[in-house]
Scaffold this motif. Structure first.
Motif, PDB file in Angstrom:
ATOM      1  N   LYS A  32     -35.374 -32.676 -28.754  1.00  0.00           N
ATOM      2  CA  LYS A  32     -34.094 -32.244 -29.301  1.00  0.00           C
ATOM      3  C   LYS A  32     -33.095 -31.992 -28.160  1.00  0.00           C
ATOM      4  O   LYS A  32     -31.924 -32.358 -28.243  1.00  0.00           O
ATOM      5  CB  LYS A  32     -34.309 -30.970 -30.113  1.00  0.00           C
ATOM      6  N   GLN A  37     -29.526 -33.741 -27.452  1.00  0.00           N
ATOM      7  CA  GLN A  37     -28.279 -32.972 -27.290  1.00  0.00           C
ATOM      8  C   GLN A  37     -27.557 -33.370 -25.996  1.00  0.00           C
ATOM      9  O   GLN A  37     -26.339 -33.574 -26.000  1.00  0.00           O
ATOM     10  CB  GLN A  37     -28.597 -31.465 -27.267  1.00  0.00           C
ATOM     11  N   ILE A  89     -23.808 -35.068 -25.639  1.00  0.00           N
ATOM     12  CA  ILE A  89     -22.701 -34.500 -24.837  1.00  0.00           C
ATOM     13  C   ILE A  89     -22.233 -35.532 -23.809  1.00  0.00           C
ATOM     14  O   ILE A  89     -21.032 -35.716 -23.593  1.00  0.00           O
ATOM     15  CB  ILE A  89     -23.142 -33.182 -24.149  1.00  0.00           C
ATOM     16  N   LEU A 143     -17.210 -22.849 -32.013  1.00  0.00           N
ATOM     17  CA  LEU A 143     -18.122 -23.649 -32.830  1.00  0.00           C
ATOM     18  C   LEU A 143     -19.368 -24.026 -32.028  1.00  0.00           C
ATOM     19  O   LEU A 143     -20.499 -23.928 -32.533  1.00  0.00           O
ATOM     20  CB  LEU A 143     -17.401 -24.910 -33.312  1.00  0.00           C
ATOM     21  N   LEU A 144     -19.188 -24.419 -30.777  1.00  0.00           N
ATOM     22  CA  LEU A 144     -20.332 -24.819 -29.949  1.00  0.00           C
ATOM     23  C   LEU A 144     -21.329 -23.672 -29.803  1.00  0.00           C
ATOM     24  O   LEU A 144     -22.541 -23.893 -29.813  1.00  0.00           O
ATOM     25  CB  LEU A 144     -19.853 -25.267 -28.564  1.00  0.00           C
ATOM     26  N   HIS A 145     -20.818 -22.445 -29.695  1.00  0.00           N
ATOM     27  CA  HIS A 145     -21.721 -21.305 -29.535  1.00  0.00           C
ATOM     28  C   HIS A 145     -22.504 -21.004 -30.796  1.00  0.00           C
ATOM     29  O   HIS A 145     -23.516 -20.306 -30.742  1.00  0.00           O
ATOM     30  CB  HIS A 145     -20.945 -20.047 -29.131  1.00  0.00           C
ATOM     31  N   SER A 146     -22.024 -21.481 -31.921  1.00  0.00           N
ATOM     32  CA  SER A 146     -22.743 -21.222 -33.168  1.00  0.00           C
ATOM     33  C   SER A 146     -23.861 -22.247 -33.376  1.00  0.00           C
ATOM     34  O   SER A 146     -24.617 -22.161 -34.339  1.00  0.00           O
ATOM     35  CB  SER A 146     -21.789 -21.249 -34.362  1.00  0.00           C
ATOM     36  N   LEU A 147     -23.960 -23.220 -32.482  1.00  0.00           N
ATOM     37  CA  LEU A 147     -24.976 -24.265 -32.621  1.00  0.00           C
ATOM     38  C   LEU A 147     -26.205 -23.921 -31.782  1.00  0.00           C
ATOM     39  O   LEU A 147     -26.091 -23.184 -30.795  1.00  0.00           O
ATOM     40  CB  LEU A 147     -24.402 -25.608 -32.167  1.00  0.00           C
ATOM     41  N   PRO A 148     -27.356 -24.468 -32.142  1.00  0.00           N
ATOM     42  CA  PRO A 148     -28.561 -24.176 -31.342  1.00  0.00           C
ATOM     43  C   PRO A 148     -28.549 -24.936 -30.015  1.00  0.00           C
ATOM     44  O   PRO A 148     -29.321 -25.870 -29.807  1.00  0.00           O
ATOM     45  CB  PRO A 148     -29.703 -24.637 -32.255  1.00  0.00           C
ATOM     46  N   LEU A 149     -27.666 -24.528 -29.152  1.00  0.00           N
ATOM     47  CA  LEU A 149     -27.411 -25.241 -27.905  1.00  0.00           C
ATOM     48  C   LEU A 149     -27.442 -24.217 -26.768  1.00  0.00           C
ATOM     49  O   LEU A 149     -26.746 -23.206 -26.842  1.00  0.00           O
ATOM     50  CB  LEU A 149     -26.021 -25.887 -28.009  1.00  0.00           C
ATOM     51  N   THR A 150     -28.233 -24.484 -25.734  1.00  0.00           N
ATOM     52  CA  THR A 150     -28.276 -23.516 -24.625  1.00  0.00           C
ATOM     53  C   THR A 150     -27.179 -23.839 -23.614  1.00  0.00           C
ATOM     54  O   THR A 150     -26.697 -24.975 -23.546  1.00  0.00           O
ATOM     55  CB  THR A 150     -29.637 -23.555 -23.900  1.00  0.00           C
ATOM     56  N   ARG A 162     -26.760 -18.910 -24.377  1.00  0.00           N
ATOM     57  CA  ARG A 162     -28.153 -18.690 -23.958  1.00  0.00           C
ATOM     58  C   ARG A 162     -28.929 -19.973 -24.075  1.00  0.00           C
ATOM     59  O   ARG A 162     -28.696 -20.736 -24.936  1.00  0.00           O
ATOM     60  CB  ARG A 162     -28.786 -17.604 -24.798  1.00  0.00           C
TER      61      ARG A 162
END
Lengths: 271, 290
Positions: free
Chosen positions: A2, A6, A10, A97-104, A271
Motif C-alpha cells: 500500500k 501511495q 504521489i 484533506l491529505l492529513h485525513s488520509l491513511p498517509l504517513t 504521522r
C-alpha cells in the motif's frame, strides 16, 4: 504494498504538476539548452579549419570550459524551481484533506521528493538526447566515455541533490512565494557545499584562491583532469577533495530530510 | 461506535474551543449543530485524527484517536470533507479522485475506476470529469469534495458544512445522498443550517461555546419549543415585541407575518404555532445564551 502504491501515486501526480505548472521542467530545459547552445557555439567557432575527425576532441575541450557554468546553474536554479512542491499543497488548502488520509509524513515526503527529482531527471535526459542528436548531426561522434563519466558522476548527483534539497528545505512553508525565496537562498549556498576544495591553492592570493575553488567543482574537475581536459590554470583536485565534497553533500541531504520530517511533524501532526 | 469523554481543546492564547464534551454516537446520521465558533469543527477534526485534544478521551470504532496507531486505523476507514476543502487546480476531477482513492488504499485499478465512475454519476459531474478543477464552480468543487469523502466506502463519514455554497437543488441532492449513505455506517454532519439536519438526521447534538447544550432526537428538540412559538400577522411598519426572537418573516400585500419564539407573546394578534426544528434550536439558544 500500500505504501509503494501511495508513493507511486504521489510521484505520478508530482510529474503531472511539473509538466502542467512547468517550473522544474522549464528551469532544467532552459539550463540544458543554454549550455548546449554555448558548447555548440564554441565548438563550431573552434572547428573552423580543423578536420572533421578531430571534432570530438575539440568539442570535448569546449564542453570542459562550459561544464562549470552548467553545474552552478543547476545548483542555483533547480532548488528554487523545486521548492514549492509541498508549500503549494498548503497554499491550495489540500493538506487538510491529505492529513485525513491513511498517509504517513515519510511517505508523503518521499513521494514529493522523488516526483520532483524524476521530473528534473526526465527533463535533463530529454535535453541531453537533443544535445546528442545535434552533436551527431553538426559535429559528428562525441567522446562517449567522457560524456558518460560527466553525466553519471557529475550531472546526475547534482540533478538529484538540487531538487531534493530544494523540496526538503521549503517543506515547512505556507506559500509558493516563500518557498521560492528559500529555494533561492539554498541555490546561493549550494556552491559552498559542492565547490569548496577546503585546501586553498598555495600559489594564489586568498581572494583568487577562493574564486578558483568556487569556479570548479572537485568531482567534475577530477573527471576532466583524468581525460586531460582540465584548464591549465586550475589545480587538479585530489580524491580526498572528492570524498569530502560527496560526504558533505550527503550530510546536507540527510540533515534536510530530518529537518523536513520535523517540520511536517510539528506543523501538521503528520504521522 | 464513537465515544467521547470529557474532551477539551484549548488553542494558543487560552482560546477554549471544547469544554469537557462527553458524547456517544451510534450508526446512522448524526447532526452536530451550533453557531459559528461553537467548536463543531474542532470536535470533527479531533474525531478525524487531525487534531490532538488537550484533555479527555475519544474512541472511534474502538480506536483511540489520541494514539498514533489508533489515529491511522481511524483514517483507514474515514471519509472526510473539511469545511474549507482545497483542490489541485491543475488536476482534472477524475485525476483528483483517482489520486485520493490510491492514497486511501482503494486497491485495484478496475475497482477504483468503477467507484470513481459511480460517484461521478451520483454527484452529476461525469460530463466534466476530465476538465481541470480550476474551471469548476464553487458548487462543483464541493461535490468533488463529497465524492472524495465517499471513495473507499468508508465506515465513518465526517462532513463539515457540506452544503455551504451549494444552490438549493444541489443541497437537496446532497442531503439525500448523505441520508442514503447512513445505514450500517456513521455519518456525522456538522452544520449551522438547521434545515439540513431536520431533513436527514435521526440524532443530534447542539454545541455552543464548546459545550453540549442539547443531545437527543430532533423530535425532542422540537418538543422543547412547544408553547413558545407564535405566528403574528402585523401591518407593515409594526414589529413584534422586542423580547421575542424572529425566526422568519413573510411579506404579504398588506401584512407581514412573523414567526417568533419567546417566553410569552403579549401581542393580541399572536397565535400559537406548531414548532419545527429551527424553532427548537432557536428556543434552546435563547434559553441558554440569554
Amino acid at each position: 504494498m500500500k505504501a509503494l502504491r501511495q508513493i507511486a501515486a504521489i510521484v505520478r501526480t508530482e510529474l503531472r504538476f511539473a509538466l502542467r505548472r512547468g517550473w522544474p521542467v522549464v528551469g532544467v530545459a532552459v539550463i540544458g539548452l543554454a549550455i548546449s547552445a554555448a558548447t555548440f557555439y564554441l565548438a563550431l567557432a573552434n572547428m573552423e579549419g580543423l578536420p572533421r575527425d578531430s571534432a570530438a576532441e575539440s568539442s570535448a575541450r569546449d564542453l570542459a570550459m562550459v561544464w562549470p557554468a552548467f553545474q552552478w546553474l543547476v545548483l542555483g536554479v533547480v532548488p528554487m524551481v523545486s521548492a514549492p512542491a509541498i508549500p503549494l499543497d498548503r497554499q491550495f488548502g489540500v493538506n487538510e484533506l491529505l492529513h485525513s488520509l491513511p498517509l504517513t509524513g515519510a511517505i508523503y515526503l518521499l513521494g514529493k521528493v522523488l516526483g520532483t527529482v524524476i521530473a528534473v531527471l526526465a527533463t535533463g535526459a530529454a535535453t541531453l538526447a537533443l544535445y546528442v542528436v545535434l552533436h551527431l548531426v553538426l559535429l559528428g561522434p562525441l567522446r562517449t566515455e567522457l560524456y558518460l563519466a560527466l553525466i553519471l558522476f557529475s550531472a546526475l548527483p547534482l540533478l538529484v541533490w538540487a531538487p531534493a534539497v530544494g523540496v526538503l528545505a521549503a517543506s515547512g512553508l505556507q506559500t509558493r512565494r516563500r518557498a521560492v525565496l528559500v529555494g533561492t537562498l539554498v541555490g546561493f549556498a549550494s556552491p559552498l557545499c559542492w565547490g569548496l576544495r577546503f585546501l586553498p591553492p598555495a600559489d594564489l592570493r586568498p581572494f583568487e584562491g577562493a574564486a578558483a575553488q568556487l569556479s570548479h567543482q572537485p568531482i567534475s574537475d577530477l573527471i576532466l583532469y583524468r581525460y586531460g581536459l582540465l584548464p591549465p590554470y586550475t589545480l587538479p583536485p585530489t580524491e580526498s577533495d572528492v570524498i569530502r565534497t560527496s560526504l558533505l553533500a550527503l550530510s546536507i541531504l540527510l540533515a534536510a530530510s530530518l529537518f523536513a520530517r520535523l517540520q511536517l511533524h510539528l506543523k501538521e501532526d503528520f504521522r | 461506535m464513537i465515544s467521547v469523554t470529557d474532551l477539551s481543546k484549548t488553542y494558543k492564547g487560552d482560546v477554549r474551543a471544547l469544554r469537557s464534551v462527553t458524547l456517544e454516537i451510534d450508526n446512522g446520521m448524526f447532526g452536530l449543530v451550533g453557531p459559528n465558533g461553537a467548536g463543531k469543527t474542532t470536535l470533527m477534526r479531533i474525531l478525524a485524527g487531525l487534531l490532538r485534544p488537550t484533555e479527555g478521551e475519544a474512541h472511534v470504532l474502538g480506536h483511540d484517536v489520541t494514539d498514533p496507531r489508533g489515529k491511522m486505523a481511524v483514517k483507514s476507514v474515514l471519509g472526510y470533507l473539511p469545511q474549507e476543502l482545497g483542490l489541485y487546480p491543475d488536476l482534472s476531477g477524475r485525476e483528483f479522485l483517482d489520486y485520493v482513492a490510491i492514497l486511501k488504499g482503494v486497491a485495484g485499478k478496475r475497482t477504483r475506476r468503477r467507484q470513481i465512475e459511480e460517484l461521478l454519476d451520483v454527484i452529476g459531474l461525469a460530463d466534466v470529469a476530465d476538465r481541470r478543477l480550476k474551471t469548476y464552480s464553487g458548487g462543483m468543487k464541493r461535490r468533488v469534495g463529497v465524492a472524495q469523502a465517499l471513495l473507499g466506502d468508508p465506515q465513518l463519514l465526517i462532513v463539515d458544512e457540506p452544503t455551504a455554497g451549494l444552490d438549493p437543488e444541489e443541497r437537496v441532492r446532497l442531503r439525500n445522498l448523505l441520508a442514503d449513505m447512513a445505514g450500517q455506517r456513521t455519518v456525522i454532519l456538522s452544520t449551522h443550517i438547521v434545515e439540513d439536519v431536520s431533513q436527514t438526521c435521526t440524532d443530534l447534538a447542539v454545541l455552543h461555546e464548546g459545550q453540549i447544550l442539547f443531545r437527543g432526537t430532533p423530535r425532542a428538540l422540537i418538543e422543547q419549543a412547544h408553547g413558545h412559538v407564535w405566528s403574528i400577522s402585523l401591518p407593515p411598519g409594526e414589529r413584534p415585541d422586542d423580547g421575542l426572537t424572529v425566526v422568519s418573516t413573510l411579506r404579504l400585500d398588506d401584512r407581514v407575518e412573523y414567526r417568533v419564539v419567546g417566553d410569552e407573546a403579549h401581542h393580541p394578534a399572536a397565535e400559537p404555532a406548531a414548532p419545527n426544528l429551527e424553532d427548537g434550536y432557536l428556543w434552546l439558544m435563547r434559553k441558554n445564551v440569554s
